[in-house]
Design a protein around this motif. Structure first.
Motif, PDB file in Angstrom:
ATOM      1  N   GLU A  82      38.436  26.305  -1.751  1.00  0.00           N
ATOM      2  CA  GLU A  82      38.695  26.220  -3.349  1.00  0.00           C
ATOM      3  C   GLU A  82      37.637  25.175  -3.877  1.00  0.00           C
ATOM      4  OE1 GLU A  82      40.795  29.143  -4.308  1.00  0.00           O
ATOM      5  OE2 GLU A  82      40.761  27.682  -5.776  1.00  0.00           O
ATOM      6  N   CYS A  83      37.694  23.890  -3.324  1.00  0.00           N
ATOM      7  CA  CYS A  83      36.982  22.941  -3.877  1.00  0.00           C
ATOM      8  C   CYS A  83      35.825  22.187  -3.182  1.00  0.00           C
ATOM      9  CB  CYS A  83      37.929  21.864  -4.399  1.00  0.00           C
ATOM     10  SG  CYS A  83      38.563  20.662  -3.150  1.00  0.00           S
ATOM     11  N   CYS A 102      45.332  20.803   0.729  1.00  0.00           N
ATOM     12  CA  CYS A 102      44.105  20.183   0.516  1.00  0.00           C
ATOM     13  C   CYS A 102      44.523  18.828  -0.239  1.00  0.00           C
ATOM     14  CB  CYS A 102      42.912  20.921  -0.409  1.00  0.00           C
ATOM     15  SG  CYS A 102      41.426  20.059  -0.852  1.00  0.00           S
ATOM     16  N   CYS A 118      42.234  18.951  -3.934  1.00  0.00           N
ATOM     17  CA  CYS A 118      42.432  19.862  -5.202  1.00  0.00           C
ATOM     18  C   CYS A 118      44.001  20.397  -5.054  1.00  0.00           C
ATOM     19  CB  CYS A 118      41.841  21.107  -5.371  1.00  0.00           C
ATOM     20  SG  CYS A 118      42.003  22.267  -4.074  1.00  0.00           S
ATOM     21  N   CYS A 163      37.482  22.786   2.221  1.00  0.00           N
ATOM     22  CA  CYS A 163      38.368  23.475   1.366  1.00  0.00           C
ATOM     23  C   CYS A 163      37.812  24.813   0.863  1.00  0.00           C
ATOM     24  CB  CYS A 163      38.770  22.563   0.473  1.00  0.00           C
ATOM     25  SG  CYS A 163      39.951  23.653  -0.733  1.00  0.00           S
ATOM     26  N   VAL A 218      45.263  22.841  -3.372  1.00  0.00           N
ATOM     27  CA  VAL A 218      45.684  23.842  -3.116  1.00  0.00           C
ATOM     28  C   VAL A 218      46.184  24.140  -1.616  1.00  0.00           C
ATOM     29  CG1 VAL A 218      43.549  24.752  -1.788  1.00  0.00           C
ATOM     30  CG2 VAL A 218      44.622  26.347  -3.204  1.00  0.00           C
TER      31      VAL A 218
HETATM   32 ZN   LIG Z   1      40.536  21.615  -2.250  1.00  0.00          ZN
END
Ligand SMILES: [Zn+2]
Ligand SMILES: [Zn+2]
Lengths: 275, 54, 275, 54
Positions: free
Chosen positions: D6-7, D25, D28, D4, D30
């Motif tokens: 983002e995380c 995801c 998180c 991911c 997203v």
């Molecule tokens: Zn994520």
């Protein structure tokens, strides 16, 4: 560059470089010239008819002249292609070039009117016949008010066939009319210079020799040479030029639409200038 | 055969004559439009001005 | 009959009796009412796509709303059908009825503008996806000058999608926009009453019962009932009505286009009147 | 499997994943758009306002 109002006739899709022409029109408009753009689109009508599984029909007159027979279905495709696809794309491209273009067909506001002619004499397999059901018209009148009003409000009209054909019973039918004739009639009505952009550098005394362009046509002798030089599709253009000049246009120019700044070039000397 | 509507002379017809065809009268020279076939109906063929479109 | 300017939205080919509507418009114009006619034509676009051997594509959003995906080829057919075939025929028929109609698409003169939206979220076979290349736009602005100028010169504008979609790079693209939204936005810009002619007698509390027409919507309770009553395609019409009223239209009417003198009837009480 | 953006948590991919698909995801939450496959390239999925035409 002296003309304050000009009519620019854009040729078929293959005849001109649209971006070059439209950018040139945009500069002229920006500099204060009033421009009316006109266009046809016969080739795209034929292509679209084929895509719809139909064949364009061309007929021959007893005198051997060949022209399109516009039946009802062909007229529908004509409306789809000219005021529909081609006009909308030209208006959109002009808007992208910064020109506040407004698309019009000759039916809009009764801009281009005349009697509908539904019967034609044809030569079919050696026999003379009368075919009825043609959607064509004789362009007799241009309503310059709508154009003048749009021009003075800062818009650039983009005009194409069809025209408003008057039936004997008073009804109006959208009918086919020659796009060169449309440009000529509008130029005559607005007392404007008309520039015909084509795929040749002008009217040539030898069609196979691009250097044989007739530069100026002014005297009767020039005109005789012009008529001799004008062959094939050019003969209708010469007829349109005669009409434009007799209706009040100061000048008609035939020039190469594929040149750099083709309109400005024509106004400053390129191509054939007819007075 | 059919009679010319102008001079009455005989005008000969093709076998496969169709509505819309224009015949010339050999006697008076008038142009005749075939309005209908079977029975054949004729009228003077109209003069037409040609107006081409695109 | 108190409205001095009205916008009439003509529904699809099957929804209205064109002759009856156009004759009614002609009488209103003759009596001094300023009328803007608007129309769509989605069904004819689909028919024409099929004739060209292509399939119209409809996509579903993750929330379950279904709408047309307008790819480049579909946009071309859209231009052929709306500003081409349908607009030209409507203008011609109005001319025959004595109305000096002028056809316009939203691209003409930058009449209808807003950002192009080329990417849409779709639900495809249960999967969420992003599809790019859609030719749609968010109608944000109506240039009322062109319409006002035409109306004051005695013309009757006939307006249809597409609109002028602004790309991020400043170019203009002709893009699809909902015809009900066009009628609503124009009514809002002109402070005009808008009449939506449909194939139903108005907005009904029971869609299967033509006598359940909601006659007037004024109070918040009425509006709640309206939202509940509006099902399927009517929900987008109710959204268009909300926009028209919040933009300045005094009244929006949904009425039966198949009635005798349908516009006059709507203005004098038929159908659903929303304030 | 892919990370991911983002995380950094693992996000599982279908076998027949296509460009344009949106993955959630699980860690998180997203939304990730698949820009390319083979190799997989992800970006945050854009929020989009829907504008329907005719
Ligand atoms: Zn994520
Ligand atoms: Zn005779």
């Amino acid at each position: 560059m002296t003309a304050s109002t000009i009519v620019v006739k854009i040729g078929g899709a293959r005849a001109v470089n649209p971006t070059e022409v439209l950018d040139d029109v945009a500069e002229l408009v920006e500099a204060g010239t009033e421009v009316v753009v006109t266009h046809g689109g016969s080739t795209t009508v034929d292509d679209t008819l084929e895509q719809l599984g139909q064949s364009p029909e061309y007929v021959e007159t007893p005198k051997g002249v060949v022209g399109r027979f516009t039946d009802e279905k062909t007229m529908e495709v004509f409306e789809m292609v000219l005021p529909g696809l081609l006009n909308t794309e030209l208006v959109t491209d002009l808007q992208s070039a910064g020109v506040d273009a407004v698309g019009l067909s000759g039916v809009d506001g009764g801009l281009l009117t005349g009697p509908r002619t539904s019967a034609v004499r044809v030569l079919d397999d050696g026999k003379k016949k009368i075919r009825r059901g043609d959607h064509s018209g004789r362009l007799e009148s241009v309503d310059a008010d709508l154009l003048s009003s749009l021009l003075s409000d800062g818009y650039t009209p983009v005009v194409c066939p069809p025209m408003a054909g008057h039936e004997q019973d008073g009804q109006i039918t959208a009918v086919n009319t020659d796009a060169d004739g449309v440009a000529a009639a509008i130029a005559g009505a607005l007392d404007a210079t008309v520039v015909f952009l084509t795929d040749v550098p002008g009217i040539c005394t030898d069609p196979d020799d691009a250097t044989s362009v007739v530069e100026t046509v002014e005297t009767p002798t020039d005109w005789e040479m012009l008529s001799d030089a004008a062959e094939g599709f050019m003969s209708r253009k010469v007829m349109a030029i005669e009409n434009a000049l007799s209706d009040g246009a100061p000048e008609a120019i035939v020039a190469d639409g594929g040149a750099t700044k083709p309109v400005t070039g024509a106004l400053t000397g390129d191509g054939t200038h007819v007075h | 055969m059919v009679d010319c509507i102008e001079c009455g002379a005989d005008v000969s017809l093709y076998d496969d004559i169709e509505a819309g065809e224009i015949l010339d009268c050999g006697t008076c020279g008038v142009e005749l439009e075939v309005l209908n076939v079977d029975p054949t109906e004729l009228d003077t063929a109209p003069e037409l001005q040609q107006d081409w479109g695109e």
